[in-house]
Enzyme design. Structure first.
Site, PDB file in Angstrom:
ATOM      1  N   ILE A 167      -9.370 -47.668 -39.325  1.00 18.93           N
ATOM      2  CA  ILE A 167     -10.808 -47.594 -39.083  1.00 18.93           C
ATOM      3  C   ILE A 167     -10.989 -48.124 -37.669  1.00 18.93           C
ATOM      4  CG2 ILE A 167     -13.057 -48.544 -39.644  1.00 18.93           C
ATOM      5  CD1 ILE A 167     -12.288 -48.442 -42.554  1.00 18.93           C
ATOM      6  N   PRO A 168     -11.326 -47.236 -36.723  1.00 19.37           N
ATOM      7  CA  PRO A 168     -11.204 -47.591 -35.294  1.00 19.37           C
ATOM      8  C   PRO A 168     -12.330 -48.477 -34.809  1.00 19.37           C
ATOM      9  CG  PRO A 168     -12.027 -45.359 -35.526  1.00 19.37           C
ATOM     10  CD  PRO A 168     -11.808 -45.860 -36.921  1.00 19.37           C
ATOM     11  N   CYS A 169     -12.326 -49.734 -35.235  1.00 20.14           N
ATOM     12  CA  CYS A 169     -13.391 -50.641 -34.807  1.00 20.14           C
ATOM     13  C   CYS A 169     -13.258 -50.969 -33.326  1.00 20.14           C
ATOM     14  CB  CYS A 169     -13.387 -51.902 -35.653  1.00 20.14           C
ATOM     15  SG  CYS A 169     -11.835 -52.797 -35.629  1.00 20.14           S
ATOM     16  N   HIS A 170     -12.106 -50.611 -32.710  1.00 19.73           N
ATOM     17  CA  HIS A 170     -11.983 -50.872 -31.271  1.00 19.73           C
ATOM     18  C   HIS A 170     -12.853 -49.916 -30.460  1.00 19.73           C
ATOM     19  CE1 HIS A 170      -8.945 -47.735 -32.175  1.00 19.73           C
ATOM     20  NE2 HIS A 170      -9.174 -47.302 -30.953  1.00 19.73           N
TER      21      HIS A 170
END
Lengths: 266, 241
Positions: A167-170
């Site tokens: 989950i690309p929270c970056h």
């Protein structure tokens, strides 16, 4: 211990072996089904990916936990503190995990997000929709998660993301042009974004002039600067805007792909 | 907030007074033995060869748990999965429910172990302890089930086949097993628990007394009444189906 027992075979082992009833009962013993342990314990495995020393824990429901730069002991301890579930080594990563880390696309890989609050899950679902190579502000995630004013809470929820990278929270960044915090630190966040060809320098340059959005004067559509549509606008037609209200005042409409948001007054 | 898929850790795992001698003194917990224990009776096993084999297994499990909790849990699971699952299956009478009960019992055991110090783990009698956890879960499930509307005829069918077992094996085993498993459901809960623990799980009476928290005499009378009742049910239902 008065024995009022009419049946002679209730107490000692070795007695009553001739009784068909007790023999039948003994035959009712069954071994646990093969999949039972996987309902109880999670598995851990080292995997290659865009960050060093990646370890992943997964259950029968999917990927539950991903961390970088920890030794096995620290990973196990952190997992136990958070999930209180046994963690055993796995022979190999679950199918689809390594490609998902390489391409950034989950495909059929399942995530085990049990145990997250409704809001945390909504935040992560919103973050999961940000395409590779693009970024969105925290306020955008807050709006997508249905709580437009909970911008700070979005930061906390992303900080608790059990499965970063997957989950690309970056890809959630600050609207002032800085990349902001990250589970694995701001430097790692910047490295990941540059590896996805996000033009952080352009975003910072725009933000330095107070500009959050970019519009095209040929289409009259306004986007976040990293939106795929915004990146196609040729330099002569790029029009920076301070915010959505300013763009609307100039006759522009928000892009339907990146859906720029009007920042809520705090 | 602790992120888990169900209740908080350590809430419902019962402490059982299964320690020997000095260990019994430092067993804390609100769920510790309600009565005074039969703990003393259990130490040293029930005598005879099976008791010694049980003790060896018990020592291996405790040693593994003392070393590393997760590795130790794997040993605990491998040693007692048959006892826990068999008991769950014959108490509940349904495969799916038995899986739920057994998985939940092991998970609660792990969560309790996370909070146990080395002394407490050293004094553990893991089989009796696990089965006590299972027994509490089963009693709770009975209570919950009593508040739900009765299941339909399909759900009510006892012992659906093991999905992992070949059909012929199931048929052969169920020749006698299915009928008997069905009869167990006709016993009152206390008798069913005692009969299953004694004759399916093959526990000595002293250990059943710990698991059920009853005096040994009461356990024996539950077993003999249960068996007598099973014989009666067997005859009144006309032998093999």
């Amino acid at each position: 211990m008065t024995r009022t027992d009419p049946v002679p075979d209730t107490s000692g082992p070795g007695l009553g072996s001739g009784d068909p009833l007790t023999a039948g009962l003994a035959g009712l013993a069954a071994d646990a089904p093969a999949g039972l342990l996987d309902r109880i314990a999670a598995r851990r495995v080292h995997v290659p990916g865009p960050l060093d020393d990646l370890q992943v824990a997964f259950t029968d429901h999917g990927i539950a936990y991903l961390r970088a730069g920890m030794d096995e002991q620290a990973f196990t301890t952190a997992f136990r503190a958070r999930f209180a579930r046994p963690l055993l080594p796995a022979d190999r990563p679950p199918s689809g995990l390594v490609p998902a880390l390489r391409t950034g696309r989950l495909g059929r890989l399942r995530l085990d997000l049990r145990g997250l609050s409704e809001f945390e899950a909504a935040v992560l679902r919103a973050a999961a929709t940000i395409p590779r190579g693009q970024t969105r502000p925290y306020a955008w995630v807050a709006r997508q998660a249905g709580r437009p004013k909970a911008v700070r809470a979005v930061g906390s929820a992303l900080g608790r993301n059990p499965v970063p990278l997957l989950i690309p929270c970056h890809r959630v960044t600050r609207s002032d042009g800085a990349v902001g915090d990250y589970v694995f630190g701001g430097d790692a966040k910047e490295r990941l974004l540059r590896a996805e060809n996000v033009d952080l320098d352009e975003v910072a340059a725009l933000a330095g002039r107070g500009m959050q959005l970019v519009g095209s004067d040929t289409t009259g559509i306004v986007c976040y600067p990293t939106c795929g549509d915004a990146r196609r606008i040729t330099p002569p037609h790029r029009r920076p805007f301070r915010n959505l209200a300013a763009a609307r005042a100039a006759g522009y409409r928000p892009c339907l792909h990146c859906r720029p948001a009007q920042p809520e007054p705090a | 907030m602790t992120v888990t898929d169900e209740a908080l850790p350590h809430t419902a795992a019962p402490g059982t007074g299964t320690g020997t001698g000095s260990d019994a003194a430092d067993l804390p917990g609100p769920h510790a033995l309600r009565g005074s224990g039969q703990a003393g009776d259990a130490s040293g096993g029930a005598g005879g060869a099976p008791g010694e084999a049980d003790d060896t297994a018990r020592d291996e499990v405790v040693t593994a748990l003392t070393g590393d909790l997760d590795t130790g849990f794997a040993v605990l699971y491998d040693t007692y999965r048959g006892a826990v699952f068999s008991t769950a299956l014959r108490l509940s009478g349904r495969w799916a429910e038995a899986e739920d009960l057994a998985a939940e019992a092991f998970l609660r055991a792990y969560r309790a172990l996370c909070g146990y110090g080395p002394d407490r783990i050293a004094g553990l009698r893991p089989r009796a302890w696990l089965l006590t956890i299972l027994m509490n879960l089963w009693r709770n499930s009975l209570r919950t089930a009593a508040r739900r509307p009765p299941p339909g005829p399909l759900e009510d069918a006892p012992d659906p086949p093991d999905p992992a077992e070949p059909v012929e094996d199931t048929a052969a085993r169920h020749e006698t097993g299915r009928e008997l498993a069905g009869l167990l459901a006709g016993l009152p809960a206390a008798q069913r628990a005692a009969v299953v623990l004694r004759h399916v799980t093959d526990l000595p009476v002293a250990e059943i007394a710990i698991v059920l928290d009853l005096p040994e005499g009461t356990v024996k009378s539950h077993i003999s009444r249960g068996l007598a009742r099973l014989r009666t049910l067997h005859h009144t239902q006309g032998g093999t189906p």
